[in-house]
Design a protein around this motif. Structure first.
Motif: not given
Length: 1003
Positions: A749-762
């Motif tokens: 996956a491209s670096l830009g689409r890497i998900p960051l997990v937040l308490p409120s969502g992705i």
């Protein structure tokens, strides 16, 4: 008055001789007892190729992965380098700076107390540690000869068994080998470390309002054991502990993530068996099969041959520890090399001894002296070995070389005593001259003990063995040998020398003219004498270091190295090989696109190791031109690391602007590549791996409650995973690593689409960061905190001295800026320093010998004649090196120092007989030569025969001794000509003919 003093002197010698005659049985018994005790100790002496040397080198590695490259010099390299430069005894600090790491190599003075080096380095680093970035790791290591493995073992098998084999190697085989006598440690290279991977789906985790940190906290806090107290009751004391540790992966699957509503971990993550991510960046194989390499290191002062024998004796036990389908073989064996080298040198020494005894027998043809020589030679060697063992010496090529060089002189001692002992009166007169002549040889070698640096450390064992053997021989032949010859009391008849009168009827001036003409011819031939640092030995194993172009993927590099590996294995001369990608031999930082191949050749091959390396080098240049390669032998490369010599040819480009240095480097490298004989030229610094910079937008990140630190933690978990805890399964610890599934890896996956997990969502990474690709940087190298660029090269088929001259001439035409200058180091600088030290030792030996001669003769005529004789013998030694196409190196230079003592000893006995004889000048000359001619012939032929197997023999280890033997053999030829022609001719000129009353005959 003179006759009275002579009578008193001879009377004193006679009394001394008669007293010792009564103690002859005791002296023989004492010699045998000492030989027996020394022989027991000698059997325990360690055996190695090179002597055990305390090298003044320390390597320091600094790791700070969170520091960008453009900040490394100011925040890491310079403060650490300045601290290390201030350490007492440090002469040079060389550093190499890379992304997130830096290497420092410290060179101390040879007389520095190295046992204090690491504590002083630790104190210096502690003074600046508070100024270094948080998390910086520093490790210092002294460089020992034992840092080179003595044995390399490869465990080959299918890839699916590498995980099991890694555990067996780490927890069974390494402890098994570490318990063998003489083994310091065993290190594993490669392998696949088993882990428990918790692959968290970021979208499922976000759906239950949890973060990755919640998962890691749950794993860490749930896997606990703690002592809470003690309880005493029923006459028993018990510890109370809460034990909730994980013992298997199933325990993790039943874990809950705490919160308002606990969430089962199995709902948001997959728990499976995995491999440590860092192991995926190292590719190891042996004989074109997946493998794990095990390097066995000897303890300091240990015996490589003994370790090899111990492992071979326990080979079946070692195989019993392996699972089915795993084969084991040795890919590097220094013990076999040491054993072969020592055997060849010992065989050459015994062959030389046999030749020498044969020569003596041809001249003497008497059984009693031969039996005495054959019976006393072993005790002399055993006592000498016992003394060396008491001093902590080892059996190595240098000590054996000293014994081989001294063997002829030991035979000479017997010859002088046996030949002079045919008549009692003659023997008594000869003993003082015999003792003084032996002291001359020892005195000539004494300056070798005062040499510092590599030469002093390297050749001190040779000098110790040489002097010890001569001293023991001198004592035995003074206090034991003469009293078992039983010579008659009569003096030799004049008829015994009439058959040789024709030999002395030569014209003095004609002899001098011929010798002077011959000397001029030898001086003229010295222009063709080549110079080198050290003689090269065929070790039977070599290392091919390779470096792939920066940016090439690991898989592509692996395919290229596979082709190189198959080419190597296609040769019938190859016994075994191993290769490492992402790792290398030695204490260095290794990039993923760098590695080495260790090749072990058959001892029965027809081609030399240098020819094999040349063929492989040409094939790689033709078929894999993108690979940057460098060939070296294993011990040769290790010795270069220990003394700080990167390569035989090293050109250093100095300046303050690194960009200017990099601009001129290709032109200098191109000049070097055009010079014949230079192979594998390359820059010591290389382009670093391409980087991708992720720039976090702080304002946008703050809107989502993110910081650069939290982004780093999330991305690190994605790329490498984060170790949360450890479980113990079947007694083996396994890390539990939290990471994203492979579908979210940056490779898919491209670096830009890497998900960051937040308490409120992705949140995709592209929402808070921008990915940039900066231009690649080069590694940075410094010498004593000043920028430098090093261009290295190997030498093939040419001598070092003339090649450096051609390099200087070629590079002098470059229009370098005024801010850029060149220096030359490597083996050439060590050669120059060693030659200077050896020249001082040679001059010192000269002066000590002349001083002793003047004190003995109390005139200038005989010392001057002997001085000119020594000069002539040195010319003959250099001429022999030129004629045989051997180079003048540190080994042959030591041979020149030995020539000084050998020539002085033989010339002294002729001059002494001339001094003691009374009569007219011509009569004195003839008497001295008639008395010494046969012993001179026997001595020189015996010594020549003792060294001949070393000079012409074939086998591992003899390469180190060959140039020394050739130099001494050439000096022997000069010594014989000097003693029989030059000394009498010079004495005939220096001494005015005068009548000296003949000494009255004594009964």
């Amino acid at each position: 008055m003179t006759d009275t003093s002579d009578l008193q002197k001879e009377k004193g010698i006679s009394v001394f001789f008669n007293r010792l005659q009564g103690w002859r049985f005791f002296s023989l018994l004492l010699t045998c007892v000492l030989a027996f005790l020394a022989g027991i100790h000698a059997m325990r002496m360690p055996t190695a190729i090179y002597p055990s040397i305390d090298f003044p080198r320390v390597s320091v590695i600094v790791l700070s992965p969170n520091i960008p490259f453009h900040d490394m010099e100011s925040r890491i390299t310079r403060p650490v380098g300045m601290a290390l430069r201030s350490v007492r005894g440090v002469q040079e600090v060389r550093s190499r700076t890379m992304q997130g790491s830096a290497e420092f190599f410290l060179k101390f003075s040879w007389n520095a107390p190295m046992r204090m080096a690491l504590p002083r380095i630790g104190q210096a680093i502690d003074r600046v540690r508070s100024d270094l970035p948080v998390g910086t790791q520093i490790r210092a290591l002294r460089m020992y000869p034992s840092d080179t493995p003595v044995l390399g073992i490869a465990f080959c098998g299918p890839p699916e068994k590498m995980m099991q084999m890694t555990e067996i190697t780490r927890y069974r085989i390494i402890p098994f080998l570490s318990n063998l006598p003489g083994v310091w440690k065993a290190e594993m290279v490669g392998g696949k470390t088993r882990e428990v991977h918790v692959e968290v789906d970021p979208y499922k985790l976000s759906g239950v309002h949890r973060t990755m940190q919640d998962v890691m906290d749950a794993l860490a806090f749930e896997n606990r054991i703690g002592v809470v107290g003690r309880r005493s009751g029923f006459h028993r004391l018990k510890t109370i502990q809460v034990n909730d540790i994980f013992s298997r992966p199933e325990d993790i699957r039943s874990l809950f993530i705490p919160g308002n509503i606990p969430v089962p971990l199995r709902e948001v993550a997959t728990i499976r068996e995995g491999i440590r991510p860092s192991d995926l960046w190292v590719r190891v194989s042996a004989n074109a099969s997946s493998a794990i390499l095990l390097q066995v290191f000897r303890a300091h002062g240990g015996n490589a041959i003994t370790i090899r024998q111990e492992i071979l004796q326990n080979w079946k036990n070692l195989q019993h520890l392996l699972p089915p389908g795993i084969s084991v073989r040795i890919y590097y064996d220094q013990g076999a090399l040491a054993e072969s080298a020592v055997k060849h040198v010992v065989f050459a020494l015994l062959t030389g001894l046999s030749v020498s005894l044969g020569v003596v027998f041809l001249f003497l043809r008497r059984s009693r002296p031969m039996l005495i020589m054959a019976g006393l030679m072993p005790p002399i060697f055993l006592i000498s070995l016992g003394i060396l063992d008491y001093w902590g010496a080892s059996i190595n090529l240098m000590s054996l070389g000293g014994m081989a060089a001294a063997l002829g002189l030991v035979i000479d001692d017997f010859i002088v005593v046996v030949e002079g002992g045919r008549f009692r009166e003659r023997l008594m007169r000869l003993l003082p001259a015999f003792i003084l002549s032996g002291l001359l040889t020892i005195v000539a070698i004494v300056p070798l003990f005062g040499i510092g640096g590599l030469v002093g450390a390297f050749f001190k064992p040779l000098a110790e063995a040489f002097v010890t053997l001569l001293v023991v021989s001198l004592l035995v032949n003074t206090f034991v040998t003469p009293f078992y010859l039983n010579p008659p009391d009569r003096t030799p008849d004049s008829s015994e020398s009439q058959s040789r009168e024709l030999f002395f009827r030569v014209n003095t001036h004609a002899v001098l003219f011929i010798l002077i003409l011959f000397s001029f011819l030898m001086v003229f031939s010295l222009r063709y004498l080549s110079t080198n640092f050290m003689p090269r030995m065929d070790e039977g194993s070599f290392v091919l270091n390779f470096h792939a172009p920066p940016g090439m993927s690991l898989d592509d590099t692996d395919r290229i190295v596979d082709r190189m590996e198959k080419k190597i294995l296609s040769s019938p001369m190859v016994v075994a090989e191993s290769r490492r990608l992402g790792a290398e031999m030695g204490f260095f930082i290794t990039e993923p696109n760098k590695g080495d191949i260790v090749v072990r050749l058959s001892p029965d091959r027809k081609e030399s190791i240098f020819s094999v390396m040349d063929h492989l080098r040409n094939w790689i240049h033709q078929h894999e031109p993108e690979m940057d390669i460098d060939f070296s032998q294993v011990l040769e490369d290790a010795l270069g690391d220990l003394i700080g010599v990167q390569a035989p040819i090293v050109v250093q480009v100095h300046g303050q602007n690194r960009k200017v240095l990099l601009a001129w480097a290709p032109r200098i490298q191109e000049k070097l590549s055009r010079i014949p004989g230079i192979v594998d030229p390359h820059l010591s610094v290389r382009p670093m791996l391409s980087a991708l910079d992720i720039q976090v937008d702080r304002k946008r990140a703050a809107l989502f409650g993110l910081t650069p630190d939290s982004v780093i933690r999330d991305l690190r978990t994605d790329f490498l995973g984060s170790r949360a805890t450890t479980i113990i399964e079947s007694g083996i610890p396994e890390n539990v690593r939290v990471l994203y599934p492979a579908a979210y890896s940056p490779d898919k996956a491209s670096l830009g689409r890497i998900p960051l997990v937040l308490p409120s969502g992705i949140l995709p990474l592209s929402q808070v960061a921008v990915v940039q690709q900066p231009s690649p940087d080069f590694e940075e190298e410094d010498l004593n905190l000043s920028p430098v660029l090093t261009i290295e090269g190997r030498l093939r088929g040419r001598n070092l001295g003339k090649t450096i001259q051609e390099i200087r001439t070629s590079l002098a035409s470059l229009p370098l800026p005024t801010s850029v200058w060149l220096t030359y180091s490597g083996a050439w600088s060590e050669e120059q320093k060693s030659f200077r030290d050896l020249s001082v030792a040679l001059s010192g030996g000269f002066l000590l010998v002349l001083t002793l001669l003047v004190g003995v003769f109390r005139s200038w005529t005989s010392p001057l004649a002997i001085f000119l004789a020594i000069c002539f013998s040195l010319l003959c030694a250099l001429f022999a090196l030129t004629l045989s196409k051997h180079s003048l190196n540190i080994s042959s230079f030591v041979g020149l120092i030995l020539v000084v003592g050998i020539t002085a000893e033989n010339a002294f006995l002729v001059a002494w007989k001339f001094k003691e004889t009374r009569g007219r000048l011509r009569e004195r000359l003839e008497a001295s030569l008639k008395d010494r001619f046969i012993p001179l012939v026997m001595t020189h032929l015996a010594t020549f025969g003792a060294l001949l197997p070393l000079a012409v023999g074939q086998g591992t280890g003899l390469d180190m001794e060959r140039s020394l033997a050739v130099a001494v053999m050439g000096g022997l030829a000069g010594s014989f000509l000097s003693s029989t022609f030059l000394i009498p001719s010079l004495l005939n000129i220096f001494e005015k003919e005068r009548h000296v009353p003949e000494r009255e005959e004594r009964s």
